[in-house]
Design a protein around this motif. Structure first.
Motif, PDB file in Angstrom:
ATOM      1  N   ALA A 258      42.595 -36.476 -12.676  1.00 18.99           N
ATOM      2  CA  ALA A 258      42.322 -36.700 -14.094  1.00 18.99           C
ATOM      3  C   ALA A 258      42.935 -35.604 -14.965  1.00 18.99           C
ATOM      4  O   ALA A 258      43.231 -35.830 -16.133  1.00 18.99           O
ATOM      5  CB  ALA A 258      40.813 -36.767 -14.340  1.00 18.99           C
ATOM      6  N   SER A 259      43.133 -34.427 -14.414  1.00 19.76           N
ATOM      7  CA  SER A 259      43.746 -33.329 -15.166  1.00 19.76           C
ATOM      8  C   SER A 259      44.479 -32.419 -14.207  1.00 19.76           C
ATOM      9  O   SER A 259      44.161 -32.364 -13.022  1.00 19.76           O
ATOM     10  CB  SER A 259      42.684 -32.528 -15.933  1.00 19.76           C
ATOM     11  OG  SER A 259      41.761 -31.945 -15.028  1.00 19.76           O
ATOM     12  N   LYS A 260      45.475 -31.708 -14.724  1.00 21.73           N
ATOM     13  CA  LYS A 260      46.271 -30.839 -13.872  1.00 21.73           C
ATOM     14  C   LYS A 260      45.544 -29.516 -13.628  1.00 21.73           C
ATOM     15  O   LYS A 260      44.898 -28.979 -14.523  1.00 21.73           O
ATOM     16  CB  LYS A 260      47.622 -30.571 -14.526  1.00 21.73           C
ATOM     17  CG  LYS A 260      48.496 -31.802 -14.668  1.00 21.73           C
ATOM     18  CD  LYS A 260      49.817 -31.451 -15.337  1.00 21.73           C
ATOM     19  CE  LYS A 260      50.703 -32.680 -15.488  1.00 21.73           C
ATOM     20  NZ  LYS A 260      51.987 -32.361 -16.157  1.00 21.73           N
ATOM     21  N   PRO A 261      45.677 -28.968 -12.403  1.00 25.03           N
ATOM     22  CA  PRO A 261      45.078 -27.654 -12.143  1.00 25.03           C
ATOM     23  C   PRO A 261      45.881 -26.549 -12.819  1.00 25.03           C
ATOM     24  O   PRO A 261      47.034 -26.745 -13.216  1.00 25.03           O
ATOM     25  CB  PRO A 261      45.163 -27.530 -10.618  1.00 25.03           C
ATOM     26  CG  PRO A 261      46.354 -28.361 -10.256  1.00 25.03           C
ATOM     27  CD  PRO A 261      46.349 -29.522 -11.222  1.00 25.03           C
ATOM     28  N   ALA A 262      45.280 -25.398 -12.952  1.00 23.88           N
ATOM     29  CA  ALA A 262      45.979 -24.243 -13.526  1.00 23.88           C
ATOM     30  C   ALA A 262      46.932 -23.664 -12.486  1.00 23.88           C
ATOM     31  O   ALA A 262      46.620 -23.611 -11.296  1.00 23.88           O
ATOM     32  CB  ALA A 262      44.969 -23.190 -13.957  1.00 23.88           C
ATOM     33  N   VAL A 263      48.106 -23.264 -12.943  1.00 20.96           N
ATOM     34  CA  VAL A 263      49.077 -22.595 -12.085  1.00 20.96           C
ATOM     35  C   VAL A 263      49.421 -21.262 -12.736  1.00 20.96           C
ATOM     36  O   VAL A 263      49.915 -21.225 -13.860  1.00 20.96           O
ATOM     37  CB  VAL A 263      50.353 -23.437 -11.884  1.00 20.96           C
ATOM     38  CG1 VAL A 263      51.379 -22.651 -11.070  1.00 20.96           C
ATOM     39  CG2 VAL A 263      50.031 -24.755 -11.202  1.00 20.96           C
ATOM     40  N   GLU A 264      49.153 -20.169 -12.033  1.00 18.11           N
ATOM     41  CA  GLU A 264      49.396 -18.836 -12.572  1.00 18.11           C
ATOM     42  C   GLU A 264      50.494 -18.138 -11.781  1.00 18.11           C
ATOM     43  O   GLU A 264      50.618 -18.318 -10.570  1.00 18.11           O
ATOM     44  CB  GLU A 264      48.117 -17.994 -12.523  1.00 18.11           C
ATOM     45  CG  GLU A 264      47.007 -18.519 -13.413  1.00 18.11           C
ATOM     46  CD  GLU A 264      45.802 -17.597 -13.410  1.00 18.11           C
ATOM     47  OE1 GLU A 264      45.864 -16.558 -12.706  1.00 18.11           O
ATOM     48  OE2 GLU A 264      44.818 -17.911 -14.084  1.00 18.11           O
ATOM     49  N   LYS A 265      51.302 -17.341 -12.480  1.00 14.18           N
ATOM     50  CA  LYS A 265      52.327 -16.541 -11.805  1.00 14.18           C
ATOM     51  C   LYS A 265      51.648 -15.410 -11.039  1.00 14.18           C
ATOM     52  O   LYS A 265      50.617 -14.890 -11.454  1.00 14.18           O
ATOM     53  CB  LYS A 265      53.319 -15.969 -12.826  1.00 14.18           C
ATOM     54  CG  LYS A 265      54.095 -17.025 -13.603  1.00 14.18           C
ATOM     55  CD  LYS A 265      55.088 -17.732 -12.694  1.00 14.18           C
ATOM     56  CE  LYS A 265      55.873 -18.793 -13.463  1.00 14.18           C
ATOM     57  NZ  LYS A 265      56.728 -18.201 -14.497  1.00 14.18           N
TER      58      LYS A 265
END
Length: 313
Positions: free
Chosen positions: A25-32
């Motif tokens: 339903a929503s995209k997960p967070a992606v962190e550098k």
């Protein structure tokens, strides 16, 4: 623990479907990643992945391991696994692997940060040297029948690239939590190891790009008429898609030299790349690489991709 007759298949599948629906339903967070990135710090419940910009994966796979019986020869099989896998993990640790996982008859290691390529290559070559020079001669001397029927030994693959990582599993149960690495490094390193024969090491295109100008890794030592450009040979990694330039790799059959091995490892880890006596061999290698049109085109494609990514950053 629930009894097996308490399991309702429809409930299990329903819960999985609800979880999947919520995830999509929503995209997960992606962190550098940060310079102090630690796998142990990865959250398990948060929908957050960490992007590592360049990881080098080393996969060691034991050839013909399926023929190691666990019946009447169980103790012998256990001894082989202990020596082989335990030795491989010890090598990975010696070269500062940032993450290690055992997978049945082998193990893989990931290297990131400073000197990741140098540490990974040293680890991979050391695993195959250990296999060819120590592990297998001792195994074949102790179990000659097994050795003649199903010759074994480590096959090694090395690949590199971007990766996403997240810990997944059961919250509050550490034994059921594992990091998952998404991306090509582990995948392509495994495919390379699968294609290799025992005592061979195959690197994908980007790994070769990084080491081809390193005289200590790309050229032979002075022994047996060296230095020469014959140390590595071209190989097409068949299980990597045709459209991917990583497919054009290189294969190494040699081990560390008993005379120069210690010196070369120290030089590689010390940041040295040029050997004064290897100028002629270096020129010969450059001409050889330039003459291979397919490999040259793949190398340019990989360079273009790195430049685009650098521009995006």
């Amino acid at each position: 623990m629930p009894k097996m007759d308490d399991v309702e298949l429809s409930d299990v599948l329903g819960e999985l479907d609800d979880t999947t629906k919520e995830e999509f339903a929503s995209k997960p967070a992606v962190e550098k990643w940060a310079d102090d990135f630690e796998v142990s710090d990865l959250p398990i419940e948060a929908r957050k992945w960490i992007q590592v910009p360049d990881v080098v994966a080393v996969v060691a796979d034991l050839k013909n391991s399926t023929h190691l019986g666990t019946g009447k020869h169980a103790a012998s099989t256990a001894s082989i696994y202990e020596a082989a896998t335990g030795g491989t993990v010890a090598v990975y640790n010696s070269f500062g692997a940032d993450f290690i996982a055992i997978q049945g008859d082998g193990a893989f290691a990931l290297f990131w940060g400073d000197q990741r390529y140098e540490r990974a290559l040293c680890a991979g070559i050391t695993v195959k040297t250990f296999s060819q020079r120590h592990l297998i001669p001792r195994l074949e001397a102790k179990w000659p029948v097994h050795a003649s029927d199903h010759p074994t030994g480590f096959k090694v693959g090395i690949s590199s690239g971007r990766a996403l990582v997240k810990r997944v599993g059961t919250p509050r149960n550490l034994s059921e939590q594992e990091p998952v690495w998404a991306g090509v490094p582990v995948n392509f390193a495994a495919k390379s190891a699968q294609q290799a024969d025992r005592h061979e090491l195959i690197v994908t295109g980007s790994v070769w790009d990084h080491i081809e100008k390193d005289d200590y890794l790309a050229l032979t030592c002075p022994c047996s008429g060296g230095p020469s450009s014959s140390l590595w040979a071209d190989v097409t990694i068949e299980k990597i898609p045709d459209s991917n330039a990583e497919r054009q790799g290189r294969v190494l059959s040699a081990t560390w030299c008993e005379v120069h091995g210690d010196e070369y490892v120290s030089a590689i880890l010390g940041g040295l790349k040029v050997r004064s006596e290897a100028a002629e061999a270096r020129t010969a290698l450059t001409k050889k690489l330039f003459a291979n049109a397919i490999a040259k085109k793949a190398s340019q494609q990989r360079a273009d991709l790195r430049n685009r990514r650098a521009g995006l950053r």
